[in-house]
Design an enzyme around this catalytic site. Structure first.
Site, PDB file in Angstrom:
ATOM      1  N   ASP A 159     103.159 -59.113 131.155  1.00  0.00           N
ATOM      2  CA  ASP A 159     103.248 -59.773 129.863  1.00  0.00           C
ATOM      3  C   ASP A 159     101.952 -59.638 129.082  1.00  0.00           C
ATOM      4  O   ASP A 159     100.909 -59.236 129.624  1.00  0.00           O
ATOM      5  CB  ASP A 159     103.568 -61.258 130.043  1.00  0.00           C
ATOM      6  CG  ASP A 159     105.036 -61.502 130.345  1.00  0.00           C
ATOM      7  OD1 ASP A 159     105.841 -60.587 130.134  1.00  0.00           O
ATOM      8  OD2 ASP A 159     105.370 -62.609 130.806  1.00  0.00           O
ATOM      9  N   LYS A 181     105.729 -60.133 124.746  1.00  0.00           N
ATOM     10  CA  LYS A 181     106.327 -60.621 123.508  1.00  0.00           C
ATOM     11  C   LYS A 181     105.256 -61.333 122.687  1.00  0.00           C
ATOM     12  O   LYS A 181     104.422 -62.062 123.223  1.00  0.00           O
ATOM     13  CB  LYS A 181     107.459 -61.613 123.802  1.00  0.00           C
ATOM     14  CG  LYS A 181     108.590 -61.076 124.673  1.00  0.00           C
ATOM     15  CD  LYS A 181     109.685 -62.124 124.812  1.00  0.00           C
ATOM     16  CE  LYS A 181     110.810 -61.679 125.725  1.00  0.00           C
ATOM     17  NZ  LYS A 181     110.468 -61.821 127.145  1.00  0.00           N
ATOM     18  N   MET A 296     101.837 -73.096 123.183  1.00  0.00           N
ATOM     19  CA  MET A 296     102.431 -72.342 122.061  1.00  0.00           C
ATOM     20  C   MET A 296     102.683 -73.252 120.863  1.00  0.00           C
ATOM     21  O   MET A 296     103.723 -73.178 120.211  1.00  0.00           O
ATOM     22  CB  MET A 296     103.741 -71.682 122.508  1.00  0.00           C
ATOM     23  CG  MET A 296     103.583 -70.739 123.698  1.00  0.00           C
ATOM     24  SD  MET A 296     105.165 -70.197 124.406  1.00  0.00           S
ATOM     25  CE  MET A 296     105.690 -71.695 125.287  1.00  0.00           C
TER      26      MET A 296
END
Length: 393
Positions: A159, A181, A296
């Site tokens: 990732d 991502k 996040m």
């Protein structure tokens, strides 16, 4: 069974346009990938130092994964930006990778069929998949077990938030493939990642899925584990230090502290598409005796802060936002809850940024009002302990 044809179907769209010849338009193939240097891929506030992580179109990413493109990257320019939209870049990226992915699967399957993996008996079971947590960024926070598995892997799917220093531990004989991502750009959909893991595991490879932090804390590791186990693939999870623990320790913040914070809550600032607003928990999370950690949460913090204060959390609650925690590029902003969003905006913090809200933040030696706040908290703790002793007498 996962067949070679599955590799051609890694895109969730079945249209053949996803797998047509790479659209180079007369440019060097690496330029068609819209590569940039990692030092220029972040906001201007962080451009003075390169990112410790894999940014979506960085030259470093394509150099690391060069095997799957079968092209030379040494002469790639850091300024070869083309006006492709993100979806075109993604489609082109997949098209360039498909031939080498198919070739690797073919080699693995031929090895199994020849009996090369079981002493000549002619058959063997699928390979194992390891979901490995790599912590918040500092490679010294890796577990010994994680290092051992990383060094023994055939293929590693990694990732964005697996730090470059961690990737340096990978064996030179292993293959790395970026599946990260970021907002507005997913190099692979979650379904495509599932199929990659399944296809290579069924071909007998030892596949390692590298995730930042802990794979089962906001890492979608549970989804991957469930999918693979339903397909008969053995999955082993190697935990990592989640960002909340690693970054709090780095700043000297105890997430729980007797008499000050009796619980800690992890909250995601994102929701799945079409899902419930991630801020709906604000009413229950507005507990002055608890610590709230937001993953996040850069984009949703302004709304979250307002809702927390509306539901009773004091506006002067200590808080901190930490960008790229535990790495050499770490930056942090301390402020009271009512001011935190503005301070983050002024500092131009970028993802990944972790947010910690609660009285325990004032215990950090970096808290700007640490001496006064700490003394008040200690007094509160002493009063709590005295009350507890009285209740037992």
């Amino acid at each position: 069974m996962a067949l070679v044809s599955r590799v051609s179907g890694f895109s969730s769209c079945s249209s053949s346009s996803h797998f047509r010849k790479a659209k180079t338009f007369g440019f060097n193939p690496i330029c068609s990938l819209n590569c940039t240097s990692s030092s220029s891929s972040s906001s201007s506030s962080s451009s003075s130092s390169s990112s410790p992580f894999t940014e979506k179109h960085s030259i470093e990413r394509y150099q690391r994964d060069s095997w799957v493109y079968n092209i030379k990257l040494e002469d790639a320019s850091s300024s070869c930006n083309l006006p492709f939209d993100s979806n075109s870049v993604r489609e082109n990226d997949i098209a360039l990778q498909l031939p080498e992915l198919k070739k690797m699967l073919k080699v693995l399957r031929e090895k199994r069929e020849s009996g090369g993996c079981d002493g000549g008996q002619g058959s063997c079971g699928p390979g194992n998949v390891y979901l490995v947590g790599t912590g918040p960024g500092d490679p010294e926070l890796l577990t010994l077990k994680a290092v051992k598995v990383i060094r023994s892997a055939d293929l590693l799917l990694y990732d964005r938030l697996v730090s470059n220093d961690v990737l340096e531990l990978v064996s030179p004989d292993a293959r790395l493939l970026y599946v990260g991502k970021t907002a507005g750009y997913h190099s692979r959909t979650q379904e495509e990642i599932h199929e990659l893991l399944l296809s290579f595991a069924e071909a007998g490879a030892t596949v390692v899925r590298l995730k930042g932090g802990d794979p089962l804390v906001f890492g979608r590791g549970g989804e991957e584990m469930d999918f693979l186990q339903n397909q008969g693939i053995q999955v082993k999870v190697i935990p990592g230090i989640t960002a909340a623990s690693g970054i709090a320790a780095e700043l000297g913040i105890p997430l729980t502290h007797r008499g000050i914070a009796n619980s800690v809550r992890f909250l995601t600032g994102h929701s799945r598409k079409g899902g419930t607003d991630p801020l709906y928990v604000a009413e229950n999370a507005a507990d002055p005796d608890s610590t709230l950690v937001v993953y996040m949460g850069l984009s949703t913090l302004p709304s979250l802060a307002v809702k927390l204060m509306h539901h009773g959390l004091p506006s002067n609650t200590p808080a901190v936002a930490v960008e790229r925690g535990t790495t050499l590029q770490q930056r942090m902003v301390f402020a009271e809850l009512k001011d935190l969003a503005d301070e983050i905006s002024s500092a131009e913090l970028v993802s990944p940024t972790l947010i910690i809200i609660g009285k325990v933040v004032a215990l950090s030696p970096f808290w700007p009002h640490s001496s006064r706040e700490a003394s008040l908290l200690v007094e509160a703790k002493s009063a709590f302990e005295a009350q507890s002793l009285t209740s037992f007498s």
